[in-house]
Design a protein around this motif. Sequence first.
Motif, PDB file in Angstrom:
ATOM      1  N   MET A   1       0.823  -1.211   0.000  1.00  0.00           N
ATOM      2  CA  MET A   1       0.000   0.000   0.000  1.00  0.00           C
ATOM      3  C   MET A   1       0.865   1.271   0.000  1.00  0.00           C
ATOM      4  SD  MET A   1      -2.849  -1.452  -0.073  1.00  0.00           S
ATOM      5  CE  MET A   1      -3.976  -0.052   0.107  1.00  0.00           C
ATOM      6  N   GLY A   2       2.194   1.090  -0.096  1.00  0.00           N
ATOM      7  CA  GLY A   2       3.078   2.263  -0.153  1.00  0.00           C
ATOM      8  C   GLY A   2       3.461   2.810   1.210  1.00  0.00           C
ATOM      9  N   LYS A   3       3.200   2.033   2.278  1.00  0.00           N
ATOM     10  CA  LYS A   3       3.479   2.527   3.625  1.00  0.00           C
ATOM     11  C   LYS A   3       4.929   2.215   4.043  1.00  0.00           C
ATOM     12  CE  LYS A   3       1.847   0.466   7.313  1.00  0.00           C
ATOM     13  NZ  LYS A   3       1.100  -0.198   8.336  1.00  0.00           N
ATOM     14  N   GLN A   4       5.564   3.179   4.710  1.00  0.00           N
ATOM     15  CA  GLN A   4       6.913   2.966   5.253  1.00  0.00           C
ATOM     16  C   GLN A   4       6.777   2.416   6.671  1.00  0.00           C
ATOM     17  OE1 GLN A   4       9.303   6.555   5.360  1.00  0.00           O
ATOM     18  NE2 GLN A   4      10.823   5.637   6.742  1.00  0.00           N
ATOM     19  N   ILE A   5       7.453   1.326   7.002  1.00  0.00           N
ATOM     20  CA  ILE A   5       7.311   0.782   8.364  1.00  0.00           C
ATOM     21  C   ILE A   5       8.615   0.786   9.165  1.00  0.00           C
ATOM     22  CG2 ILE A   5       5.251  -0.598   7.889  1.00  0.00           C
ATOM     23  CD1 ILE A   5       7.015  -3.080   7.687  1.00  0.00           C
ATOM     24  N   PHE A   6       9.746   1.080   8.522  1.00  0.00           N
ATOM     25  CA  PHE A   6      11.026   1.163   9.247  1.00  0.00           C
ATOM     26  C   PHE A   6      11.484   2.625   9.296  1.00  0.00           C
ATOM     27  CE2 PHE A   6      11.007  -3.239   7.731  1.00  0.00           C
ATOM     28  CZ  PHE A   6      11.388  -3.924   8.871  1.00  0.00           C
ATOM     29  N   PRO A   7      12.293   2.984  10.307  1.00  0.00           N
ATOM     30  CA  PRO A   7      12.747   4.371  10.418  1.00  0.00           C
ATOM     31  C   PRO A   7      13.607   4.798   9.219  1.00  0.00           C
ATOM     32  CG  PRO A   7      13.462   3.050  12.318  1.00  0.00           C
ATOM     33  CD  PRO A   7      12.747   2.138  11.405  1.00  0.00           C
ATOM     34  N   ASP A   8      13.646   6.084   8.981  1.00  0.00           N
ATOM     35  CA  ASP A   8      14.343   6.650   7.823  1.00  0.00           C
ATOM     36  C   ASP A   8      15.780   6.180   7.651  1.00  0.00           C
ATOM     37  OD1 ASP A   8      12.415   8.061   6.585  1.00  0.00           O
ATOM     38  OD2 ASP A   8      12.776   9.958   7.667  1.00  0.00           O
ATOM     39  N   ASN A   9      16.533   6.240   8.747  1.00  0.00           N
ATOM     40  CA  ASN A   9      17.975   6.036   8.578  1.00  0.00           C
ATOM     41  C   ASN A   9      18.444   4.621   8.897  1.00  0.00           C
ATOM     42  OD1 ASN A   9      18.407   8.698   7.790  1.00  0.00           O
ATOM     43  ND2 ASN A   9      18.265   9.342   9.943  1.00  0.00           N
ATOM     44  N   LEU A  10      17.521   3.684   9.003  1.00  0.00           N
ATOM     45  CA  LEU A  10      17.933   2.324   9.356  1.00  0.00           C
ATOM     46  C   LEU A  10      18.504   1.611   8.121  1.00  0.00           C
ATOM     47  CD1 LEU A  10      17.951   0.229  11.687  1.00  0.00           C
ATOM     48  CD2 LEU A  10      15.760  -0.597  10.817  1.00  0.00           C
ATOM     49  N   VAL A  11      19.799   1.282   8.196  1.00  0.00           N
ATOM     50  CA  VAL A  11      20.469   0.574   7.099  1.00  0.00           C
ATOM     51  C   VAL A  11      20.976  -0.743   7.665  1.00  0.00           C
ATOM     52  CG1 VAL A  11      22.337   0.663   5.409  1.00  0.00           C
ATOM     53  CG2 VAL A  11      21.168   2.762   6.081  1.00  0.00           C
ATOM     54  N   LEU A  12      20.573  -1.864   7.076  1.00  0.00           N
ATOM     55  CA  LEU A  12      20.949  -3.165   7.653  1.00  0.00           C
ATOM     56  C   LEU A  12      21.785  -3.989   6.686  1.00  0.00           C
ATOM     57  CD1 LEU A  12      17.582  -4.184   9.396  1.00  0.00           C
ATOM     58  CD2 LEU A  12      19.546  -2.994  10.399  1.00  0.00           C
ATOM     59  N   LEU A  13      22.892  -4.513   7.223  1.00  0.00           N
ATOM     60  CA  LEU A  13      23.779  -5.363   6.440  1.00  0.00           C
ATOM     61  C   LEU A  13      23.209  -6.786   6.424  1.00  0.00           C
ATOM     62  CD1 LEU A  13      26.643  -5.417   5.070  1.00  0.00           C
ATOM     63  CD2 LEU A  13      27.500  -6.264   7.249  1.00  0.00           C
ATOM     64  N   SER A  14      23.223  -7.374   5.212  1.00  0.00           N
ATOM     65  CA  SER A  14      22.745  -8.760   5.096  1.00  0.00           C
ATOM     66  C   SER A  14      23.876  -9.707   5.487  1.00  0.00           C
ATOM     67  CB  SER A  14      22.325  -9.041   3.662  1.00  0.00           C
ATOM     68  OG  SER A  14      21.914 -10.375   3.542  1.00  0.00           O
ATOM     69  N   HIS A  15      23.611 -10.810   6.174  1.00  0.00           N
ATOM     70  CA  HIS A  15      22.329 -11.162   6.741  1.00  0.00           C
ATOM     71  C   HIS A  15      22.258 -10.825   8.245  1.00  0.00           C
ATOM     72  CE1 HIS A  15      24.632 -14.426   8.560  1.00  0.00           C
ATOM     73  NE2 HIS A  15      23.619 -14.685   9.328  1.00  0.00           N
ATOM     74  N   TRP A  16      23.447 -10.473   8.830  1.00  0.00           N
ATOM     75  CA  TRP A  16      23.519 -10.353  10.289  1.00  0.00           C
ATOM     76  C   TRP A  16      22.524  -9.337  10.851  1.00  0.00           C
ATOM     77  CZ3 TRP A  16      28.132 -10.641   7.409  1.00  0.00           C
ATOM     78  CH2 TRP A  16      28.860 -11.815   7.587  1.00  0.00           C
ATOM     79  N   ASN A  17      22.559  -8.101  10.273  1.00  0.00           N
ATOM     80  CA  ASN A  17      21.692  -7.057  10.806  1.00  0.00           C
ATOM     81  C   ASN A  17      20.228  -7.366  10.534  1.00  0.00           C
ATOM     82  OD1 ASN A  17      24.008  -4.373   9.880  1.00  0.00           O
ATOM     83  ND2 ASN A  17      24.013  -5.785  11.615  1.00  0.00           N
ATOM     84  N   LEU A  18      19.946  -7.954   9.377  1.00  0.00           N
ATOM     85  CA  LEU A  18      18.552  -8.309   9.062  1.00  0.00           C
ATOM     86  C   LEU A  18      18.039  -9.309  10.105  1.00  0.00           C
ATOM     87  CD1 LEU A  18      18.807  -8.761   5.174  1.00  0.00           C
ATOM     88  CD2 LEU A  18      17.677  -6.888   6.376  1.00  0.00           C
ATOM     89  N   ARG A  19      18.879 -10.304  10.387  1.00  0.00           N
ATOM     90  CA  ARG A  19      18.514 -11.308  11.386  1.00  0.00           C
ATOM     91  C   ARG A  19      18.318 -10.667  12.761  1.00  0.00           C
ATOM     92  NH1 ARG A  19      23.446 -14.569  13.423  1.00  0.00           N
ATOM     93  NH2 ARG A  19      23.781 -12.452  14.193  1.00  0.00           N
ATOM     94  N   ASP A  20      19.236  -9.770  13.141  1.00  0.00           N
ATOM     95  CA  ASP A  20      19.128  -9.149  14.463  1.00  0.00           C
ATOM     96  C   ASP A  20      17.879  -8.273  14.571  1.00  0.00           C
ATOM     97  OD1 ASP A  20      21.388 -10.459  15.185  1.00  0.00           O
ATOM     98  OD2 ASP A  20      22.740  -8.733  14.986  1.00  0.00           O
TER      99      ASP A  20
END
Length: 678
Positions: A226-245
Amino acid sequence: MKRILIILFCGFSACTTPTPEKAIPNFNPIISEMTINQITDTLKQKKEVQDLDRIGKGVKHAASLWRIEDGSAADFAAFCKLNFIAKEGERELFFDKVSKNLESIYGHFNKITLDLKENIDLNNGKTLDIDKEFSAYSVGAHLLDDLYANKIAFMIALNFPYYTLEEKGKLDHSFSRKAWAMVRLGDVLVSRVPAELQQAAIKAEADADIYISEYNIEMGKLRTNMGKQIFPDNLVLLSHWNLRDEIKANYGNKETGLEKQEMIYKVMERIINQDIPEKVINNPQVLWAPFTNKVFENNIEIACPAEPDRRYQQIINNFKAAKAIDAFSPEMNTLLSRKFSGEMEIPLEEVEALFTGYLRSPQLAKIGTVIEKRLGRSLRPYDIWYDGFKSRSAIPQHDLDAKTTTRYPNPKAFEADMPRMLMQLGWSKERADFLSGKITVDPARGSGHAWGASMKGEKAHLRTRIPETGMDYKGYNIAVHEFGHNIEQTNSLYNIDYYLLNGVPNTAFTEALAFIFQSRDLRLLGISNNQPDQEKLSTLDTGWSLMEIMGVGLVDMKIWKWLYAHPESTAAELKTAVLSISKEVWNAYFAPVFGIKDQPILGIYSHMISNPLYLAAYSYGQIIEFQLEEHLAGKNFSNEIDRIYQQGKMIPQRWMEGAVGTKISVQPILNKLDKALN
Ligand SMILES: [Zn+2]
């Protein structure tokens, strides 16, 4: 910076350094079996030799390392006659001299390496390009070439031949420590791999590492259908460790946790399937709706090609580099055997049997049921990372931070406190001072690590990153982990009877002690953290996380078996294979627990890409830690740690028998799970 440029300009890491076709020497043994037999028969005439078997073994081993540039077959025969040591007393003297000199060589090279890397590793102010060049320079790169050229390597190989893991396993329990140290000398020269092939393998892994280290997902740019943003603006996650965390962190989020977890899992699926649009990787300029896989630039949908299987090309590159080495390693002619029978010293078949045995345990489905109850929903595939059993400190984070920042304003404050910590864990003042006196604490530039010494007289280094404001609790927790490594390193160097037995069987054994220390971090701050059910919950946590890490370890091993069965495969073919292997392992062991079939999630680990066949070591680390903790309960902690870690580099099963009286086994975990589940 340099690294980033390579990727951006080239796009495809396999083509970053076009190496010209260069003739690599083919491995053709020049000493025939007949020559080996003739030399062996001649040497057997020597009256002084007590152990006749070692003659044939030594000649065969030295012959396997001899190349055309070392001389003719006649030269080899003459060399053996001249250098074979018949008298046992003289052979022991030779051993003592070689041990002493190897300690000096390894010890000084290690010290030089530490020095040359200091400006990069430590917070020493501004770095120049010259620092990077020194840091990358390998002072010991030509050691083996030199030892072959001056024939020292052949003198050692002839008199101290290599024993295979199977042969080591059969050695009698009455075998002396010195005899084991002599066997370890045989390991120093197990194979003679041309330096350019070794370097090519290191380069392939380093390139894969760069690929992984640049694989960021801009979470603030993700959109729902639906075009909705659900994560904060500046959150950058490295795959896969940060995604998992981030999946783990959202178990506590009652409102939007589930929605976030589902979206992260969709991102992971797209990475594994490689239908992730290439333009969304490490790029904050576009918006991406992972479920529909649509990409938007300036609010207009744009067409984006998928990532062209670069993920799987990294594994192919690693495989090709390993394959080139195979012929030069006659004793262990696949990376699978070099990693398991060689580095880990546990055969692949034994690892597989341990893992599949555990993964079939009925206890796992019961833990799954407990988790479903706690979550109030059916299990989803990413619940392999459920972390709700972890004991949360009753003390608020900022109180812990306040305590550690005051206590440890700088590295030297931590160093000064080490004797007290050890005494609190039971060491005598004298022993605590001795151990602490062999460890120095340095300010790290990056995250922390522990770097041991390689000769007596040098100190182990504990590297920790302490901000101006003092050491926060997270940094403290990691520093205590590294402290555990240092205690292993010091015990197994300074308190060991033979230098060649220094160390531990493999990395899992030092990790076990690091985790044992880490779990006592609050106690060392003077905080008791006994919560109701804590032991029971922590057993369930161990049982569940072991299932996850064994699953990905199995996938890793099966990928490499498939590669050896299909050596000419393309990245696209490998992708298809990884997807089917991941689902096959899921369906065999995870589907019965989760009630969902055909999930590819076990293929997401980054280690599979940049650190081939390492994942199994994590499972062993957890099992060893558990067995040690069970053994330590009710015993004198410090005496037992000293005794156990002074065994040094035995083979893993012997070490474990010496430590706790039984081999490495998941049975203690299963027994404790039964208690926790009833
Ligand atoms: Zn560690």
